[in-house]
Write a protein that holds these residues in place. Structure first.
Motif, PDB file in Angstrom:
ATOM      1  N   ARG A   1     -47.912   3.736  -4.431  1.00  0.00           N
ATOM      2  CA  ARG A   1     -48.117   4.085  -5.833  1.00  0.00           C
ATOM      3  C   ARG A   1     -49.605   4.336  -6.094  1.00  0.00           C
TER       4      ARG A   1
ATOM      5  N   TYR B   1     -41.857   6.880  -6.529  1.00  0.00           N
ATOM      6  CA  TYR B   1     -40.890   6.088  -5.791  1.00  0.00           C
ATOM      7  C   TYR B   1     -39.921   6.977  -5.025  1.00  0.00           C
TER       8      TYR B   1
ATOM      9  N   ALA C   1     -39.137   6.649  -1.166  1.00  0.00           N
ATOM     10  CA  ALA C   1     -37.801   6.377  -0.636  1.00  0.00           C
ATOM     11  C   ALA C   1     -37.381   7.464   0.348  1.00  0.00           C
TER      12      ALA C   1
ATOM     13  N   GLY D   1     -35.136  -8.017   0.008  1.00  0.00           N
ATOM     14  CA  GLY D   1     -35.847  -7.606  -1.186  1.00  0.00           C
ATOM     15  C   GLY D   1     -37.341  -7.496  -0.942  1.00  0.00           C
ATOM     16  N   THR D   2     -38.034  -6.761  -1.804  1.00  0.00           N
ATOM     17  CA  THR D   2     -39.471  -6.617  -1.643  1.00  0.00           C
ATOM     18  C   THR D   2     -40.172  -7.950  -1.823  1.00  0.00           C
TER      19      THR D   2
ATOM     20  N   ILE E   1     -31.646  -7.361 -10.556  1.00  0.00           N
ATOM     21  CA  ILE E   1     -31.887  -6.026 -10.011  1.00  0.00           C
ATOM     22  C   ILE E   1     -33.023  -6.199  -9.023  1.00  0.00           C
TER      23      ILE E   1
ATOM     24  N   GLN F   1     -35.427  -4.590  -5.916  1.00  0.00           N
ATOM     25  CA  GLN F   1     -35.853  -3.462  -5.101  1.00  0.00           C
ATOM     26  C   GLN F   1     -35.834  -3.906  -3.652  1.00  0.00           C
ATOM     27  N   LEU F   2     -35.393  -3.023  -2.765  1.00  0.00           N
ATOM     28  CA  LEU F   2     -35.280  -3.403  -1.361  1.00  0.00           C
ATOM     29  C   LEU F   2     -36.438  -2.844  -0.565  1.00  0.00           C
ATOM     30  N   LYS F   3     -36.835  -3.582   0.468  1.00  0.00           N
ATOM     31  CA  LYS F   3     -37.793  -3.035   1.429  1.00  0.00           C
ATOM     32  C   LYS F   3     -37.001  -2.625   2.648  1.00  0.00           C
TER      33      LYS F   3
ATOM     34  N   SER G   1     -34.501   1.907   2.167  1.00  0.00           N
ATOM     35  CA  SER G   1     -35.050   1.356   0.926  1.00  0.00           C
ATOM     36  C   SER G   1     -33.958   1.540  -0.105  1.00  0.00           C
ATOM     37  N   GLY G   2     -34.123   0.970  -1.266  1.00  0.00           N
ATOM     38  CA  GLY G   2     -33.086   1.150  -2.278  1.00  0.00           C
ATOM     39  C   GLY G   2     -33.102   0.022  -3.274  1.00  0.00           C
ATOM     40  N   PHE G   3     -31.973  -0.190  -3.904  1.00  0.00           N
ATOM     41  CA  PHE G   3     -31.868  -1.219  -4.924  1.00  0.00           C
ATOM     42  C   PHE G   3     -30.564  -1.973  -4.792  1.00  0.00           C
TER      43      PHE G   3
END
Lengths: 68, 207
Positions: free
Chosen positions: A7, A13, A17, B100-101, B115, B117-119, B139-141
């Motif tokens: 960032r 993002y 990703a 997760g992050t 919720i 955020q994923l690393k 990555s993702g959620f």
């Protein structure tokens, strides 16, 4: 907590990703790599309209492994 | 003449301290009492006057404790979505381990709604004691809801068997080089992303 390194470097993002996904796709085995790389291709056509008349169409095609 | 004074005073005092006023707002105004009131209002009040509102119309009804008491479901309702495929849809699983992050955590039925955020890392889905499916997620959620349904959304997720360990090592070296030769912040960040993901894959594949 300050922002993530990507960032801070000006990346969104979505870009982050997609770059992560690119890295994962590039190290798969055998035929999985081929099917995965096909997902990376970007193809879209843009047409600008003015006064109800379409202008020139611009086709954008990015074939995998774009880092920008 | 004052023999009974103390007695009278004490009884009078105890009566005075009994709360004789209960405030209307403290009572939940039941529909029954309000409808009975409204009926007598309609009978007695002049037609130009609107019936009053009750506090119950402004205060939300008490949360049904029964929904909470229904308790924690036995299994997690788990879905795993990718842009190009549905990996899992509403499957009943025991537990999911999520990278997760802020740290790796496990999702069990009754997990607090989150919720996350994923690393880049490994998602382990424990379908039951024996059946564990692992994916490497880029990555993702992760979304965990109050009713213990969980969704994982990722851009790319591969079973660990599909990762080529040698290619990962090569990529790691390559991205390390790119980091050293990076010209600006953006290229540096891109190289760091490569290093982060490749290191995670290295660890996942067991190097």
């Amino acid at each position: 907590m300050s922002s993530a390194y990507w960032r801070v470097a000006g990346m969104s993002y979505v870009k982050y990703a997609n770059l992560c996904a690119d890295v994962v796709r590039s190290v798969l085995k055998d035929q999985h790599v081929v099917t995965a790389k096909a997902r990376e291709n970007v193809y879209f056509k843009t047409t600008e309209w003015a006064n109800g008349v379409p202008g020139a169409s611009v086709i954008t095609e990015i074939k995998s492994a774009a880092t920008k | 003449m004052f023999r009974r004074a103390a007695q009278v005073l004490s009884t009078r005092g105890s009566r005075a301290f009994t709360p004789s006023v209960t405030f209307a707002a403290d009572e939940a105004v039941s529909k029954h009492t309000s409808s009975a009131f409204l009926k007598s209002w309609a009978d007695n009040a002049p037609s130009t006057l609107d019936p009053p509102n009750f506090s119950a119309t402004f205060i939300p009804p008490p949360r049904s404790l029964e929904a909470e008491a229904a308790g924690i479901p036995e299994k997690l309702n788990f879905s795993f979505y990718l842009p190009h495929a549905t990996e899992m849809n509403n499957e009943k699983v025991d537990m999911v381990l999520v990278p997760g992050t802020d740290g790796d955590f496990g999702v069990l039925p009754g997990h607090v709604p989150t919720i996350a955020q994923l690393k880049p890392g490994v998602v382990a889905v424990h379908k039951d004691d024996k059946d564990i499916v692992k994916y490497f997620v880029s990555s993702g959620f992760a979304f965990i809801h109050a009713d213990s349904s969980t969704e994982l959304c990722a851009v790319e997720a591969v079973p660990l068997e599909q990762i080529d360990a040698a290619a990962v090592k090569e990529s790691l070296a390559e991205y390390n080089n790119k980091l050293i030769n990076a010209k600006d912040d953006y290229e540096k960040a891109a190289a760091q992303i490569g290093i982060e993901v490749c290191s995670a894959m290295n660890a996942a594949v067991g190097n």
